[in-house]
Design an enzyme around this catalytic site. Structure first.
Site, PDB file in Angstrom:
ATOM      1  N   CYS A 122       0.747  -1.264  -0.092  1.00  0.00           N
ATOM      2  CA  CYS A 122      -0.074   0.065  -0.098  1.00  0.00           C
ATOM      3  C   CYS A 122       1.026   1.349  -0.006  1.00  0.00           C
ATOM      4  O   CYS A 122       0.120   2.251  -0.490  1.00  0.00           O
ATOM      5  CB  CYS A 122      -0.966   0.007   1.214  1.00  0.00           C
ATOM      6  SG  CYS A 122      -2.106  -1.555   1.022  1.00  0.00           S
ATOM      7  N   HIS A 263      -3.376   7.175   2.531  1.00  0.00           N
ATOM      8  CA  HIS A 263      -3.742   5.741   1.828  1.00  0.00           C
ATOM      9  C   HIS A 263      -5.259   5.287   2.494  1.00  0.00           C
ATOM     10  O   HIS A 263      -5.679   5.764   3.623  1.00  0.00           O
ATOM     11  CB  HIS A 263      -2.766   4.496   2.518  1.00  0.00           C
ATOM     12  CG  HIS A 263      -3.089   3.307   2.244  1.00  0.00           C
ATOM     13  ND1 HIS A 263      -3.591   2.830   0.738  1.00  0.00           N
ATOM     14  CD2 HIS A 263      -3.362   2.298   3.070  1.00  0.00           C
ATOM     15  CE1 HIS A 263      -3.893   1.501   0.906  1.00  0.00           C
ATOM     16  NE2 HIS A 263      -3.729   1.061   2.082  1.00  0.00           N
ATOM     17  N   ASN A 293     -10.026  -0.344  -0.537  1.00  0.00           N
ATOM     18  CA  ASN A 293      -8.951  -0.436  -0.633  1.00  0.00           C
ATOM     19  C   ASN A 293      -8.230  -0.851  -1.955  1.00  0.00           C
ATOM     20  O   ASN A 293      -8.046  -2.095  -2.124  1.00  0.00           O
ATOM     21  CB  ASN A 293      -8.230  -1.150   0.702  1.00  0.00           C
ATOM     22  CG  ASN A 293      -6.645  -1.228   0.829  1.00  0.00           C
ATOM     23  OD1 ASN A 293      -5.902  -0.592  -0.138  1.00  0.00           O
ATOM     24  ND2 ASN A 293      -6.059  -1.443   1.896  1.00  0.00           N
TER      25      ASN A 293
END
Ligand code: UT7
Length: 338
Positions: A122, A263, A293
């Site tokens: 990520c 994020h 996500n």
């Protein structure tokens, strides 16, 4: 000192264009209710997610990356042949090798470019952004394409309710070019890795340690495994810590940041991080409700949302923060120059 006065480099790099892409197919919380023992209320309350976009069979990370790259180049009005370097941040490459960057180069028609993949889960986009910026700052290159692309649906277990509800597929691309006179662009960053967290969020099968076999498939080793609660706590602590250090060493506070783009892993993680930083909610970009996500794609997708909503404008001071498998942590400070 402010971010204009960071130690000078020969040239500074800036983001000169942004393009994103998500596949059209939606997976809603109602769809997931039919697949695993979950419900819309739990998902929204615990994660903030309502829908995610998923690819159809046969569509890979390189396809999403190319669509995002095309949008990015079109906005800047330049041809793929002008691209010198392609960096693709992904943990879901089309294949173990060749690099997805090679497949993107071919599909895009970026003749003459070189490039590579970067694996930082990520935090992949932030790490790739920094590597790309250094290639510009060194004077080696003047057009670097940085892409975050992931098809998380290809490595999820859709019978595991603790992971399959979280992720979506998507891609985002930015073009890095030298700053013009008076521009600041990418100003500073702090990144950190901590391999002690490696097995808290990982896909154990398919690499050199556990090559694919009937046994690794039977043991469900080719999907995302996550210790969600443990990851949650470290994510908030580390994103806030690195962001605070970055702001402090530039003699800035949260009040100086026009736009905070973290994020998108969990709305509660984002809000808890923002609270620790003292960042007012109206300056925090959240689009996890729409996309879930998307791993390396969350930050460019959130940049696009911020621009669309008129919350990110030329001259804004922007703080980016990430946390992901590895563990990988990132914080980046920049001035938006588009
Ligand atoms: O992007 C890379 C980094 N990743 C992250 O930052 C993700 C970090 N972690 C998280 O976002 C959260 O930990 C999760 C969203 C994964 C889980 O939320 P949580 O509040 O930490 O829930 P939990 O894992 O503590 O589970 C609470 C309960 C459990 O039931 P019991 O044991 O209390 O009876 C779970 O079994 O919720 C249950 N549960 C669910 N219930 C309904 C777990 N998943 C689900 C689900 N639907 N999908």
């Amino acid at each position: 000192m402010s971010i204009e006065n960071r130690p000078r480099v020969a040239v500074r790099a800036k983001i000169s264009s942004l393009g994103t892409y998500v596949p059209p197919r939606l997976l809603t919380n109602a769809d997931l209710e039919k697949m695993v023992d979950t419900n819309d209320e739990w998902i929204i309350e615990r994660t903030g997610i309502r829908t995610r976009h998923l690819v159809d069979k046969g569509v890979a990370s390189s396809d999403l990356a190319v669509a995002a790259a095309k949008a990015c180049l079109e906005k800047r009005g330049i041809a793929p042949t002008e691209i010198e370097v392609i960096i693709v941040a992904t943990v879901t490459p089309d294949m173990m090798f060749p690099a997805t960057a090679c497949l993107v180069q071919e599909k895009l028609g970026a003749v003459g470019a070189w490039g590579f993949d970067l694996s930082a889960a990520c935090s992949g986009f932030l790490y790739a952004l920094q590597v790309g910026a250094k290639l510009v700052e060194s004077g080696a290159h003047s057009k670097v394409l940085v892409i975050g692309a992931d098809v998380m649906s290809s490595i999820l277990d859709y019978t595991d309710r603790s992971t399959c509800i979280l992720f979506g597929d998507g891609a985002g691309a930015v073009l890095l070019e030298p700053c013009e006179e008076g521009e600041t662009g990418l100003a500073d960053f702090i990144h950190e890795i901590d391999g002690s967290g490696a097995c808290s969020l990982y896909m154990p099968g398919g690499g050199s340690l556990n090559p694919t076999s009937a046994e690794t498939v039977a043991k469900n080793m080719h999907v995302v495994h996550q210790a969600g609660g443990a990851v949650f706590k470290v994510a908030v602590r580390k994103m806030a810590e690195l962001s605070e250090t970055l702001l402090r060493r530039n003699q800035l506070t949260a009040a100086d940041v026009d736009c905070f783009i973290p994020h998108q892993a969990n709305k509660r993680i984002i809000l808890a991080t923002a609270e620790r930083l003292g960042m007012p909610e109206e300056r925090v970009i959240i689009n996890i409700d729409r996309y879930g996500n998307t791993t390396a794609a969350t930050i460019p997708l959130a940049m696009e949302t911020a621009v669309e909503e008129g919350r990110l404008k030329k001259g804004d001071t922007v703080l980016l923060a990430s946390f992901g498998g590895g563990f990988t942590v990132g914080a980046t400070l920049l001035r938006w120059e588009i």
